[in-house]
Structures are given as C-alpha cells and as structure tokens.
Design a protein around this motif. Structure first.
Motif, PDB file in Angstrom:
ATOM      1  N   PRO A 144       0.835  -1.207   0.000  1.00  0.00           N
ATOM      2  CA  PRO A 144       0.000   0.000   0.000  1.00  0.00           C
ATOM      3  C   PRO A 144       0.865   1.250   0.000  1.00  0.00           C
ATOM      4  CG  PRO A 144       0.133  -0.917   2.196  1.00  0.00           C
ATOM      5  CD  PRO A 144       0.883  -1.868   1.312  1.00  0.00           C
ATOM      6  N   ARG A 145       0.230   2.394  -0.187  1.00  0.00           N
ATOM      7  CA  ARG A 145       0.970   3.657  -0.179  1.00  0.00           C
ATOM      8  C   ARG A 145       1.221   4.172   1.232  1.00  0.00           C
ATOM      9  NH1 ARG A 145       1.638   6.253  -4.898  1.00  0.00           N
ATOM     10  NH2 ARG A 145       3.297   7.183  -3.655  1.00  0.00           N
ATOM     11  N   ALA A 146       0.454   3.667   2.208  1.00  0.00           N
ATOM     12  CA  ALA A 146       0.637   4.097   3.593  1.00  0.00           C
ATOM     13  C   ALA A 146       0.251   2.957   4.524  1.00  0.00           C
ATOM     14  CB  ALA A 146      -0.203   5.335   3.898  1.00  0.00           C
ATOM     15  N   ILE A 147       0.948   2.860   5.649  1.00  0.00           N
ATOM     16  CA  ILE A 147       0.704   1.776   6.618  1.00  0.00           C
ATOM     17  C   ILE A 147       0.701   2.340   8.027  1.00  0.00           C
ATOM     18  CG2 ILE A 147       1.646  -0.330   7.656  1.00  0.00           C
ATOM     19  CD1 ILE A 147       2.887  -1.018   4.970  1.00  0.00           C
ATOM     20  N   PHE A 148      -0.326   1.973   8.791  1.00  0.00           N
ATOM     21  CA  PHE A 148      -0.294   2.165  10.235  1.00  0.00           C
ATOM     22  C   PHE A 148       0.093   0.817  10.836  1.00  0.00           C
ATOM     23  CE2 PHE A 148      -3.074   1.771  14.187  1.00  0.00           C
ATOM     24  CZ  PHE A 148      -2.059   2.185  15.028  1.00  0.00           C
ATOM     25  N   ALA A 149       1.294   0.741  11.403  1.00  0.00           N
ATOM     26  CA  ALA A 149       1.788  -0.494  12.013  1.00  0.00           C
ATOM     27  C   ALA A 149       1.390  -0.528  13.483  1.00  0.00           C
ATOM     28  CB  ALA A 149       3.309  -0.583  11.885  1.00  0.00           C
ATOM     29  N   VAL A 150       0.961  -1.706  13.956  1.00  0.00           N
ATOM     30  CA  VAL A 150       0.428  -1.831  15.310  1.00  0.00           C
ATOM     31  C   VAL A 150       1.474  -1.538  16.379  1.00  0.00           C
ATOM     32  CG1 VAL A 150       0.912  -4.305  15.579  1.00  0.00           C
ATOM     33  CG2 VAL A 150      -1.063  -3.281  16.756  1.00  0.00           C
ATOM     34  N   SER A 151       2.758  -1.666  16.050  1.00  0.00           N
ATOM     35  CA  SER A 151       3.824  -1.373  17.008  1.00  0.00           C
ATOM     36  C   SER A 151       5.070  -0.939  16.250  1.00  0.00           C
ATOM     37  CB  SER A 151       4.145  -2.607  17.870  1.00  0.00           C
ATOM     38  OG  SER A 151       4.815  -3.588  17.098  1.00  0.00           O
ATOM     39  N   ASP A 152       5.996  -0.344  16.973  1.00  0.00           N
ATOM     40  CA  ASP A 152       7.253   0.063  16.342  1.00  0.00           C
ATOM     41  C   ASP A 152       8.060  -1.145  15.878  1.00  0.00           C
ATOM     42  OD1 ASP A 152       6.477   2.604  16.960  1.00  0.00           O
ATOM     43  OD2 ASP A 152       7.980   2.947  18.518  1.00  0.00           O
ATOM     44  N   HIS A 153       8.005  -2.247  16.628  1.00  0.00           N
ATOM     45  CA  HIS A 153       8.720  -3.448  16.211  1.00  0.00           C
ATOM     46  C   HIS A 153       8.123  -4.017  14.925  1.00  0.00           C
ATOM     47  CE1 HIS A 153      10.150  -3.855  20.581  1.00  0.00           C
ATOM     48  NE2 HIS A 153      11.171  -3.478  19.840  1.00  0.00           N
ATOM     49  N   THR A 154       6.813  -3.904  14.786  1.00  0.00           N
ATOM     50  CA  THR A 154       6.175  -4.301  13.538  1.00  0.00           C
ATOM     51  C   THR A 154       6.662  -3.410  12.394  1.00  0.00           C
ATOM     52  OG1 THR A 154       4.214  -5.043  14.739  1.00  0.00           O
ATOM     53  CG2 THR A 154       3.949  -4.630  12.384  1.00  0.00           C
ATOM     54  N   ALA A 155       6.724  -2.113  12.640  1.00  0.00           N
ATOM     55  CA  ALA A 155       7.219  -1.173  11.626  1.00  0.00           C
ATOM     56  C   ALA A 155       8.665  -1.505  11.245  1.00  0.00           C
ATOM     57  CB  ALA A 155       7.125   0.259  12.145  1.00  0.00           C
ATOM     58  N   LEU A 156       9.472  -1.885  12.227  1.00  0.00           N
ATOM     59  CA  LEU A 156      10.873  -2.200  11.964  1.00  0.00           C
ATOM     60  C   LEU A 156      11.006  -3.366  10.982  1.00  0.00           C
ATOM     61  CD1 LEU A 156      13.886  -1.802  12.620  1.00  0.00           C
ATOM     62  CD2 LEU A 156      13.566  -3.349  14.574  1.00  0.00           C
TER      63      LEU A 156
END
Length: 335
Positions: A242-254
């Motif tokens: 996708p063009r944008a993501i809300f990740a449930v946690s910073d570790h998920t984003a990492l």
C-alpha cells in the motif's frame, strides 16, 4: 543516635513536635502547616529515618503493600506498565509485590490472588494484555479491591478497569496519514487475542470511516519484527504494497522497513509508515519513525489513584490517559 536506627520519636524530639504530628507528615495527612511539614521532612532526611512498615501495619491494620499480577510478557507495553507502576507505588509510600502468572490462567490467576491475599496486600493491580487472562480475572475471587489494566475492557461490580486511550492513539496515527493526503492506508495489526491490538485496529477503522474512506488491507499477526518482515516480503511478492501503513507497534514497523529496504521499496517515498509505542531507538530507525508515544508514568499514577480510592471505599473517575503523536520522517505527503 549512635548504634541504632533513628525512630519516629527521635524525629519528633528534634523537630520539637509530637509523635502524632510526625506521623501525620509521614502519612501525608493535610492538617500540618507547610512550614512544619517541610521542617519535619528535612529532619527525616537528615537523620535517615525510615518508616517501620511492619509496625505501621499493626497500628493501621493495613499492609501498605499493593500486589501486581502480570503475565510476564516481554512486550513493550506490559513491561513499561509494570516498571512505571512499581516506581509510582514506591513514591506513594507503598511496597509492590509482583506475581507472574502463566496459562492456563484459570488456575494461575486464582493462585496469584490467594498468594497476595495471604500476604495481606491492600489492593491488587492486574496487567492483563490478553482476553483469556482478563476472563480468568473476572472469574476469580478475592477479598481486596482489584483494578485491571486492559485497553478497552469494561469493569464489573468487583473489578475497576483503567488504561491509556490507545484507540485515540491509533486514530491519531491514522489521521496523520489522512492529513498527508493518503487514501490507501493499510493496517499491519497484532493478534486479536490482545486488547491493545483490538483497540488499535478499531481506532484505524474509525479514523478512516470518519474521513469517508473505507478500511483497506488489514493483516493480523504476532507483533514480532520477524512476522512483520515476512509479511512485508509477501506483500512485495503479491504486488500489494500500500501507499501508507499504520503499524500496530514500532517493532512491527521495523520488520516492514527492513523487508521494503531489501527490495527497493523506499520509506517514505514509496510507502509511508507510522508506528505505535515510541520504543527506545525508534528515532534512529532508517528513516526515523513517526509513531505514537505512550505515557507510562501518567498511566501508572492514574492507576494508583483509582486503586487507592477503591481501597478507601470510594470511586475515582479518571479519564483514560492520552498518548502523543511523535512526528519524524517515515511518513510524507502523498504523491
């Protein structure tokens, strides 16, 4: 006072006041003048007086101890909550007794309550990140006031609940992406067995709907960077980034950021990402991560206020503590 510990009587003698006045200062009673209170507090510090908790318990019929029940989770939220609670409990003049429970919760939660009851704690705080643990808490019996920290959970006649407003935090993260002009906003979510995951997903959905946007891609997993990394690889392979993501946690984003970086998907040029938690080092991700910061000390202070009010026999109505959006460089305006 050579050769022995200073007593409350020693403090009273040096201050030129009664034993009762020193006791009122120690117990934060209001009927002491500011000047006298300050003088006694200084003498207490100078002579090194420490309250005898065992003796105080005999006199007041209270242990000045609070029990904490946790599932022993190593995740950022439960650990941050536990450490802040223990610190604030000590600041309030209490001691904390921590008991970790394991599955099956139906047995271990009741055993923990029985243990803390035998120790004579004044009240119990449960850090309950999972639905199954919360269900066991509700089913268990205990004779002292109980407060449960569980995001979005409802209280019962015997259990009060408190939490940070994580749904608001998720709305803030999603709204930030909406304000940047993004309309294709996915959510890489946690396990729905966790209260935090449920309310963060709900915040993402409600922010999109309020903006007239339909919730898009949502993938649920186990919170770990490894799972998020593998999810990112799968999205690339399937052509569904996708063009944008809300990740449930910073570790998920990492995990997502690594998967994208290894495959030429640029953050934030190709995909904007916002995390949740503001873990230590998130400002040194590449790029520095825009995220939602939880205020664990504020959560702990309000939690203790609610529990101590219950111990005193009256209700405390506290609004959930609010998180903060921390804007860095992992999300940019839609192109």
């Amino acid at each position: 006072m050579p050769g022995r510990k200073p007593s409350i009587n020693d403090v009273a003698r040096i201050a030129g006041v009664s034993y009762q006045t020193v006791s009122r200062v120690i117990n934060s009673a209001p009927d002491v003048s500011p000047a006298t209170r300050a003088r006694i507090q200084q003498i207490i510090a100078d002579v090194g007086y420490h309250r005898n908790r065992a003796a105080a318990a005999l006199v007041t019929n209270r242990s000045t101890s609070i029990g904490i029940v946790t599932d022993g989770s190593p995740r950022f939220g439960p650990v941050g909550t536990l450490l802040s609670l223990e610190s604030v409990i000590r600041e309030r003049g209490y001691t904390a007794t921590v008991v970790a429970v394991n599955e099956p919760y139906d047995e271990s939660v009741q055993d923990a309550f029985d243990t803390l009851d035998e120790l004579g704690v004044d009240g119990i705080i449960i850090i309950a990140p999972r639905l199954s643990m919360a269900s066991a808490v509700v089913a268990a019996s205990v004779r002292v006031p109980v407060e449960m920290i569980a995001a979005g959970a409802s209280g019962t006649s015997n259990i009060v609940t408190y939490s940070e407003n994580q749904e608001l935090g998720a709305r803030m993260a999603t709204q930030h992406l909406i304000d940047l002009g993004h309309t294709d906003i996915a959510h890489i979510a946690g396990s729905m067995e966790w209260f935090d995951a449920r309310v963060r997903k709900r915040g993402w959905e409600s922010a999109l709907r309020d903006a007239g946007l339909a919730p898009g891609l949502c993938v649920e997993g186990d919170w770990s960077p490894k799972w998020a990394y593998e999810t990112g690889l799968r999205l690339i392979e399937e052509g569904r980034v996708p063009r944008a993501i809300f990740a449930v946690s910073d570790h998920t984003a990492l995990g997502l950021i690594r998967a994208f970086a290894e495959n030429g998907v640029r953050v934030p040029e190709d995909v904007s990402i916002v995390g949740f938690d503001d873990v230590e080092g998130s400002d040194y991700f590449l790029p520095p991560l825009t995220t939602v910061r939880q205020d664990f000390p504020a959560l702990a202070r309000a939690t203790i206020d609610v529990l101590l009010s219950a111990v005193e026999g009256h209700a405390a109505h506290r609004a959930p503590s609010a998180p903060t959006l921390v804007v860095r460089n992992s999300a940019i305006r839609a192109r």
